[in-house]
Design a protein around this motif. Structure first.
Motif, PDB file in Angstrom:
ATOM      1  N   VAL A  73     -34.177 -44.294  52.288  1.00 23.44           N
ATOM      2  CA  VAL A  73     -35.257 -45.281  52.177  1.00 23.44           C
ATOM      3  C   VAL A  73     -35.169 -45.958  50.809  1.00 23.44           C
ATOM      4  CG1 VAL A  73     -37.746 -45.658  52.212  1.00 23.44           C
ATOM      5  CG2 VAL A  73     -36.703 -43.931  53.716  1.00 23.44           C
ATOM      6  N   VAL A  74     -35.068 -47.221  50.754  1.00 27.98           N
ATOM      7  CA  VAL A  74     -34.982 -47.942  49.486  1.00 27.98           C
ATOM      8  C   VAL A  74     -36.361 -48.028  48.884  1.00 27.98           C
ATOM      9  CG1 VAL A  74     -32.994 -49.286  50.236  1.00 27.98           C
ATOM     10  CG2 VAL A  74     -35.266 -50.176  50.598  1.00 27.98           C
ATOM     11  N   PRO A  75     -36.399 -48.131  47.519  1.00 32.61           N
ATOM     12  CA  PRO A  75     -37.690 -48.201  46.856  1.00 32.61           C
ATOM     13  C   PRO A  75     -38.504 -49.376  47.403  1.00 32.61           C
ATOM     14  CG  PRO A  75     -35.937 -47.812  45.256  1.00 32.61           C
ATOM     15  CD  PRO A  75     -35.269 -48.139  46.535  1.00 32.61           C
ATOM     16  N   GLY A  76     -39.840 -49.171  47.454  1.00 32.97           N
ATOM     17  CA  GLY A  76     -40.756 -50.218  47.903  1.00 32.97           C
ATOM     18  C   GLY A  76     -42.067 -49.630  48.384  1.00 32.97           C
ATOM     19  N   VAL A  77     -42.985 -50.476  48.926  1.00 31.14           N
ATOM     20  CA  VAL A  77     -44.279 -50.034  49.460  1.00 31.14           C
ATOM     21  C   VAL A  77     -44.225 -50.172  50.962  1.00 31.14           C
ATOM     22  CG1 VAL A  77     -46.757 -50.359  49.439  1.00 31.14           C
ATOM     23  CG2 VAL A  77     -45.473 -50.687  47.337  1.00 31.14           C
ATOM     24  N   TYR A  78     -44.515 -49.054  51.644  1.00 35.31           N
ATOM     25  CA  TYR A  78     -44.435 -49.037  53.112  1.00 35.31           C
ATOM     26  C   TYR A  78     -45.795 -48.645  53.679  1.00 35.31           C
ATOM     27  CZ  TYR A  78     -39.348 -49.092  52.413  1.00 35.31           C
ATOM     28  OH  TYR A  78     -38.091 -49.420  52.023  1.00 35.31           O
ATOM     29  N   LEU A  79     -46.195 -49.367  54.877  1.00 31.70           N
ATOM     30  CA  LEU A  79     -47.425 -49.030  55.597  1.00 31.70           C
ATOM     31  C   LEU A  79     -47.026 -48.142  56.773  1.00 31.70           C
ATOM     32  CD1 LEU A  79     -49.248 -52.493  55.606  1.00 31.70           C
ATOM     33  CD2 LEU A  79     -49.610 -50.591  54.071  1.00 31.70           C
ATOM     34  N   VAL A  80     -47.571 -46.932  56.810  1.00 31.72           N
ATOM     35  CA  VAL A  80     -47.199 -45.968  57.839  1.00 31.72           C
ATOM     36  C   VAL A  80     -48.449 -45.659  58.662  1.00 31.72           C
ATOM     37  CG1 VAL A  80     -46.299 -43.667  58.270  1.00 31.72           C
ATOM     38  CG2 VAL A  80     -45.400 -44.986  56.345  1.00 31.72           C
ATOM     39  N   GLU A  81     -48.359 -45.811  60.053  1.00 30.94           N
ATOM     40  CA  GLU A  81     -49.484 -45.515  60.947  1.00 30.94           C
ATOM     41  C   GLU A  81     -49.376 -44.047  61.379  1.00 30.94           C
ATOM     42  OE1 GLU A  81     -50.201 -48.075  64.207  1.00 30.94           O
ATOM     43  OE2 GLU A  81     -49.677 -49.905  63.077  1.00 30.94           O
ATOM     44  N   VAL A  82     -50.523 -43.352  61.197  1.00 28.21           N
ATOM     45  CA  VAL A  82     -50.587 -41.940  61.567  1.00 28.21           C
ATOM     46  C   VAL A  82     -51.530 -41.800  62.745  1.00 28.21           C
ATOM     47  CG1 VAL A  82     -51.135 -39.630  60.762  1.00 28.21           C
ATOM     48  CG2 VAL A  82     -50.168 -41.277  59.163  1.00 28.21           C
ATOM     49  N   LEU A  83     -51.091 -41.099  63.820  1.00 32.79           N
ATOM     50  CA  LEU A  83     -51.884 -40.860  65.020  1.00 32.79           C
ATOM     51  C   LEU A  83     -52.224 -39.389  65.078  1.00 32.79           C
ATOM     52  CD1 LEU A  83     -49.879 -43.001  67.611  1.00 32.79           C
ATOM     53  CD2 LEU A  83     -51.912 -43.669  66.338  1.00 32.79           C
ATOM     54  N   ALA A  84     -53.535 -39.072  65.482  1.00 34.47           N
ATOM     55  CA  ALA A  84     -53.943 -37.680  65.623  1.00 34.47           C
ATOM     56  C   ALA A  84     -54.665 -37.520  66.942  1.00 34.47           C
ATOM     57  CB  ALA A  84     -54.858 -37.276  64.455  1.00 34.47           C
ATOM     58  N   GLN A  85     -54.578 -36.383  67.650  1.00 34.38           N
ATOM     59  CA  GLN A  85     -55.253 -36.156  68.918  1.00 34.38           C
ATOM     60  C   GLN A  85     -55.487 -34.671  69.093  1.00 34.38           C
ATOM     61  OE1 GLN A  85     -52.422 -37.714  71.773  1.00 34.38           O
ATOM     62  NE2 GLN A  85     -51.307 -35.746  71.860  1.00 34.38           N
ATOM     63  N   ASN A  86     -56.500 -34.344  69.960  1.00 33.07           N
ATOM     64  CA  ASN A  86     -56.702 -32.953  70.377  1.00 33.07           C
ATOM     65  C   ASN A  86     -56.791 -32.941  71.886  1.00 33.07           C
ATOM     66  OD1 ASN A  86     -59.241 -33.975  70.958  1.00 33.07           O
ATOM     67  ND2 ASN A  86     -60.305 -32.804  69.373  1.00 33.07           N
ATOM     68  N   ALA A  87     -57.325 -31.920  72.421  1.00 33.43           N
ATOM     69  CA  ALA A  87     -57.351 -31.825  73.875  1.00 33.43           C
ATOM     70  C   ALA A  87     -58.379 -32.765  74.501  1.00 33.43           C
ATOM     71  CB  ALA A  87     -57.633 -30.378  74.299  1.00 33.43           C
TER      72      ALA A  87
ATOM     73  N   ALA B 239     -59.454 -35.992  72.949  1.00 37.01           N
ATOM     74  CA  ALA B 239     -59.170 -37.432  72.846  1.00 37.01           C
ATOM     75  C   ALA B 239     -58.257 -37.667  71.671  1.00 37.01           C
ATOM     76  CB  ALA B 239     -60.455 -38.197  72.659  1.00 37.01           C
ATOM     77  N   SER B 240     -57.728 -38.874  71.494  1.00 36.80           N
ATOM     78  CA  SER B 240     -56.890 -39.286  70.373  1.00 36.80           C
ATOM     79  C   SER B 240     -57.716 -40.131  69.423  1.00 36.80           C
ATOM     80  CB  SER B 240     -55.674 -40.102  70.865  1.00 36.80           C
ATOM     81  OG  SER B 240     -54.861 -39.323  71.679  1.00 36.80           O
ATOM     82  N   ALA B 241     -57.478 -39.932  68.107  1.00 36.62           N
ATOM     83  CA  ALA B 241     -58.157 -40.725  67.086  1.00 36.62           C
ATOM     84  C   ALA B 241     -57.496 -42.085  66.962  1.00 36.62           C
ATOM     85  CB  ALA B 241     -58.145 -39.981  65.767  1.00 36.62           C
ATOM     86  N   SER B 242     -58.236 -43.028  66.392  1.00 35.23           N
ATOM     87  CA  SER B 242     -57.651 -44.357  66.155  1.00 35.23           C
ATOM     88  C   SER B 242     -56.548 -44.241  65.122  1.00 35.23           C
ATOM     89  CB  SER B 242     -58.726 -45.318  65.651  1.00 35.23           C
ATOM     90  OG  SER B 242     -59.730 -45.453  66.612  1.00 35.23           O
ATOM     91  N   PRO B 243     -55.459 -45.008  65.200  1.00 37.13           N
ATOM     92  CA  PRO B 243     -54.356 -44.962  64.227  1.00 37.13           C
ATOM     93  C   PRO B 243     -54.895 -45.193  62.802  1.00 37.13           C
ATOM     94  CG  PRO B 243     -53.735 -46.263  66.125  1.00 37.13           C
ATOM     95  CD  PRO B 243     -55.198 -46.023  66.274  1.00 37.13           C
ATOM     96  N   HIS B 244     -54.256 -44.391  61.835  1.00 40.89           N
ATOM     97  CA  HIS B 244     -54.640 -44.508  60.431  1.00 40.89           C
ATOM     98  C   HIS B 244     -53.431 -45.023  59.678  1.00 40.89           C
ATOM     99  CE1 HIS B 244     -56.785 -43.681  56.746  1.00 40.89           C
ATOM    100  NE2 HIS B 244     -55.685 -43.071  56.274  1.00 40.89           N
ATOM    101  N   VAL B 245     -53.640 -46.137  58.908  1.00 38.58           N
ATOM    102  CA  VAL B 245     -52.521 -46.756  58.171  1.00 38.58           C
ATOM    103  C   VAL B 245     -52.551 -46.221  56.746  1.00 38.58           C
ATOM    104  CG1 VAL B 245     -51.495 -48.886  57.358  1.00 38.58           C
ATOM    105  CG2 VAL B 245     -52.574 -48.803  59.588  1.00 38.58           C
ATOM    106  N   VAL B 246     -51.384 -45.712  56.311  1.00 40.02           N
ATOM    107  CA  VAL B 246     -51.223 -45.176  54.958  1.00 40.02           C
ATOM    108  C   VAL B 246     -50.202 -46.024  54.224  1.00 40.02           C
ATOM    109  CG1 VAL B 246     -50.578 -43.192  53.576  1.00 40.02           C
ATOM    110  CG2 VAL B 246     -51.749 -42.855  55.740  1.00 40.02           C
ATOM    111  N   ALA B 247     -50.588 -46.499  53.000  1.00 41.04           N
ATOM    112  CA  ALA B 247     -49.643 -47.258  52.175  1.00 41.04           C
ATOM    113  C   ALA B 247     -48.816 -46.245  51.362  1.00 41.04           C
ATOM    114  CB  ALA B 247     -50.380 -48.217  51.256  1.00 41.04           C
TER     115      ALA B 247
END
Length: 752
Positions: free
Chosen positions: A37-51, A53-61
């Motif tokens: 991965v080259v240096p820089g700022v990346y937005l990463v979507e994180v998904l979480a769920q249990n039995a 329901a699933s949570a709304s996607p969370h974007v992490v910079a």
């Protein structure tokens, strides 16, 4: 993440190259980025769920940053103590940068624990740290940490604090010629300085040890004694090189430089000088130890030389092992010196000796040894027979041996002693004394009644006139006389009865002594007879006669008989000066003359006529009473009547000897007859009338040994006529043959 309910069962990210989400402890997750991965700022979507329901996607910079990059690492620094050493390092900001780049210098003493150091600066990416050099910090490590959002650490480099070279060893050193020694040159300075030296005296060397020291070592050569200056340098490339003038003091004992030997002859002036090298330091004194030859001294001239002076005296020849010493303040050295004094040998033993004939002799000859070489001893002139001269090979010789008889006298000899230098002689007189000796035979023989003259002679010996004497008993009629000229004689006529061996001792004497001879004078004397000139024998009776002869001298004597002896008699030489005539004969009575001869060991003889007188045996006279018989008669019955005729037989009597037959109690001769050649007497007799009762018939005669022989047999005579007595014989010479012979018994001796 908040787990909700039921519990969170899964968390993911939308696919993004180089990114990964991994489940950690409990409800935590880790987001990781790999090197692609080259240096820089990346937005990463994180998904979480249990039995439920699933949570709304969370974007992490997510910022991926490259830490500051060091383009110039700091370099090790070396500085003189007190000076400033500067460390520098260059770095580029991080990507993406935060806009602020910082630099922090650190120090460590062991490379593990680090401490921040203040005073550093950062300008345009260049970090600088000035450090004042302190010796105790020499060897410390320095590094810089660049930070721009993240940090990068430089290489660790060392600070070396140095000091200029200085020489710290003494400015002088002592050595001694011929003795191994060493001296250590020392210097201080960091780094360790290199050491150097100028030219050294012979035998010494300079060796840098690589540790700030160097060694001057070795054994100074002879002749290098003195004070030598040597330039010593120390340089570690920091500051001005250090220098020092080193004084090497080499002590040198003086040495003997002259030859180690000299030769001089006895009686001549010695020429031998001792020289020496001067050494270092001080004047040289010369001396000598050891025994000098008599007449020679040693003198120190005070200038490093000395002399042996004088003349060796007689008898001082030899090698003199001396020690010459040269001494100064540095010490002393020695030289083993041999002073040889040559000298010819001389005979030192007495010039005369006396030995005796027949006695083992050993005369020692000695000499002074002289010098050099072995001493050879020799002899010229005639030696007595039996004596030899032997050089023992050790400066002595011997006259040894046993002088033979007849060698008495004085012998003029010359003895010589020589060695490699010369020789000496001595006139020597060897006197051989000799006792005179009897030279005539040790025995002589003379004869009784014959004039004698026996000469005694002697050897003269050495020295003086010879006298002759005799000790011992001489035969009667013989004397001994010394003629006064070395001879003597036995003279005279031995008397009768003096025969024998006379052991005497003859002595011959002169001034040297005496010798003896055991001498045997034998006097011969003829034999003689000591027995009677007649011998009596009885017819039919065994007899013996002893012939005795004196032997005269020599004592052995042989006896012989010539002429006829009566038949039955024999002659025997016993071998001890006696002979025996013995046996029994029935030849007619009468005289029988014979000749006896005695011969001794000298061949001398004597003769005697011996008469053998042979007589008849006597007729026995019956005793008045009945005798005891030693045997019985044959022909006597147990009972008989008067008038009876009996054939009587009696045995055991001497041949042809008379036998009387008698009847007892009142002795009545019945008959007298001669025994036959077999010793048996036979007679026919008649019992007289008027006899009755118990009676004895007895035969009486001579036995072959000459003893009286009685045989007896008892008889009972009947008054009524008794038994038949037999028929009377016509004549007594024809008796009736007996039915048995009576038993023999030991006869009763009868007188001759």
């Amino acid at each position: 993440m908040t787990p909700g309910f039921p519990a969170l069962s899964q968390a993911t990210i939308l696919p993004q190259p180089g990114f990964a989400l991994t489940h950690g402890a409990a409800d935590s997750y880790a987001l990781s980025v790999d090197a692609t991965v080259v240096p820089g700022v990346y937005l990463v979507e994180v998904l979480a769920q249990n039995a439920y329901a699933s949570a709304s996607p969370h974007v992490v910079a997510v910022t991926v940053r490259q830490p500051p990059q060091i383009s110039a690492q700091p370099q090790p620094q070396t500085a003189v103590a007190g000076a400033t050493a500067t460390f520098t390092a260059t770095a580029n900001p991080a990507l993406p940068t935060t806009g602020t780049l910082t630099a922090q210098w650190q120090r460590s003493g062991d490379g593990t624990s680090w401490t921040d150091v203040p005073g550093g600066t950062l300008l345009a990416g260049v970090a600088t740290l000035p450090v004042t050099a302190v010796q105790m910090q020499s060897g410390a490590l320095y590094r810089v940490v660049f930070t721009d959002g993240s940090s990068t650490t430089s290489d660790a480099v060392m600070l070396t604090v140095v000091t200029p070279a200085q020489l710290t060893s003494p400015a002088s050193a002592d050595f001694e010629v011929g003795v191994a020694g060493s001296f250590t040159v020392t210097a201080s300075g960091i780094p360790v300085p290199a050491l150097s030296a100028g030219a050294l005296p012979g035998g010494l060397s300079f060796t840098p040890n690589g540790n700030g020291t160097a060694t001057i070592s070795g054994t100074p050569l002879a002749g290098t004694g003195g004070a030598h200056t040597v330039a010593i340098g120390a340089d570690n490339q920091f500051g001005v090189p250090a220098t020092q003038t080193l004084t090497l003091v080499i002590n040198e004992k003086p040495a003997i430089t002259s030859p180690d030997a000299a030769t001089v002859a006895v009686g001549t002036v010695v020429v031998a000088q001792v020289t020496s090298s001067p050494g270092y330091a001080g004047a040289v004194a010369l001396s000598v130890s050891g025994t000098l030859p008599a007449g020679v001294t040693f003198a120190d001239n005070g200038d490093g030389t000395a002399d042996f002076i004088g003349k060796p005296k007689s008898g001082s020849g030899g090698n003199y092992a001396l020690t010459v010493t040269a001494r100064n303040t540095a010490g002393a050295s020695t030289q083993a010196f041999t002073l040889t004094v040559t000298e010819a040998p001389a005979i030192t033993s007495a010039d005369a000796a006396t030995i005796a004939v027949g006695t083992p002799a050993s005369v020692a000859v000695t000499s002074s040894p002289g010098h050099p070489g072995a001493v050879v001893l020799a002899q010229t002139g005639a030696l007595p027979a039996g004596v030899t001269f032997t050089d023992n090979g050790d400066g002595t010789a011997s006259l040894t041996g046993t002088p033979e008889p007849g060698t008495g006298g004085s012998y003029a000899l010359t003895l010589g002693a020589s060695n490699a230098i010369g020789s000496g002689t001595q006139a020597f007189t060897l006197t051989v004394t000799e006792k005179p000796a009897i030279t005539s035979p040790p025995a002589a023989t003379i004869t009784v009644g014959t004039g004698a003259a026996v000469a005694v002679t002697s050897s003269p010996g050495h020295s003086g006139a010879v006298t002759l004497t005799v000790k011992g008993t001489l035969p009667a009629g013989v004397t001994f006389a010394d003629n006064g000229d070395g001879t003597a004689g036995f003279t005279g006529t031995p008397k009768a009865g003096s025969g024998g061996d006379y052991a005497v001792t003859l002595t011959a004497r002169n001034a040297a002594g005496s010798s003896t001879q055991t001498f045997t004078l034998t006097v011969q004397e003829g034999p003689g007879f000591g027995s009677d000139s007649s011998a009596a024998f009885t017819r039919g009776v065994a007899g013996s006669f002893t012939v005795r002869a004196s032997s005269g001298h020599p004592h052995s004597v042989a006896l012989s008989l010539s002429g006829a002896l009566p038949a039955g008699l024999t002659f025997a030489d016993v071998g001890d000066g006696t002979a025996t005539i013995s046996g029994s004969t029935t030849d007619a009575a009468g005289d029988y003359p014979v000749s006896l001869t005695a011969t001794n060991g000298a061949g001398l003889t004597a003769t005697q006529t011996l008469t053998i007188r042979l007589t008849a045996a006597e007729v026995a006279t019956p005793p008045a009473t009945v005798p005891t018989g030693s045997g019985s008669l044959e022909g006597v019955p147990a009972n008989a009547a008067p008038g009876a005729s009996l054939d009587l037989v009696a045995a055991g009597f001497a041949p042809d000897s008379p036998v009387v037959f008698v009847i007892y109690s009142t002795p009545t001769t019945l008959a007298t007859v001669n025994a036959g050649a077999d010793g048996i007497a036979r007679a026919t007799v008649t019992i007289p009338r008027g006899f009755s009762g118990k009676h004895s018939i007895v035969a009486i005669g001579t036995s072959p040994t000459g003893a009286k022989l009685i045989l007896r047999t008892d008889i009972v005579i009947d008054s009524d006529g008794g038994t038949d007595g037999g028929t009377p014989a016509a004549a007594p010479t024809a008796p009736r043959a007996a039915s048995r012979l009576p038993a023999r018994a030991a006869p009763e001796r009868a007188s001759r």
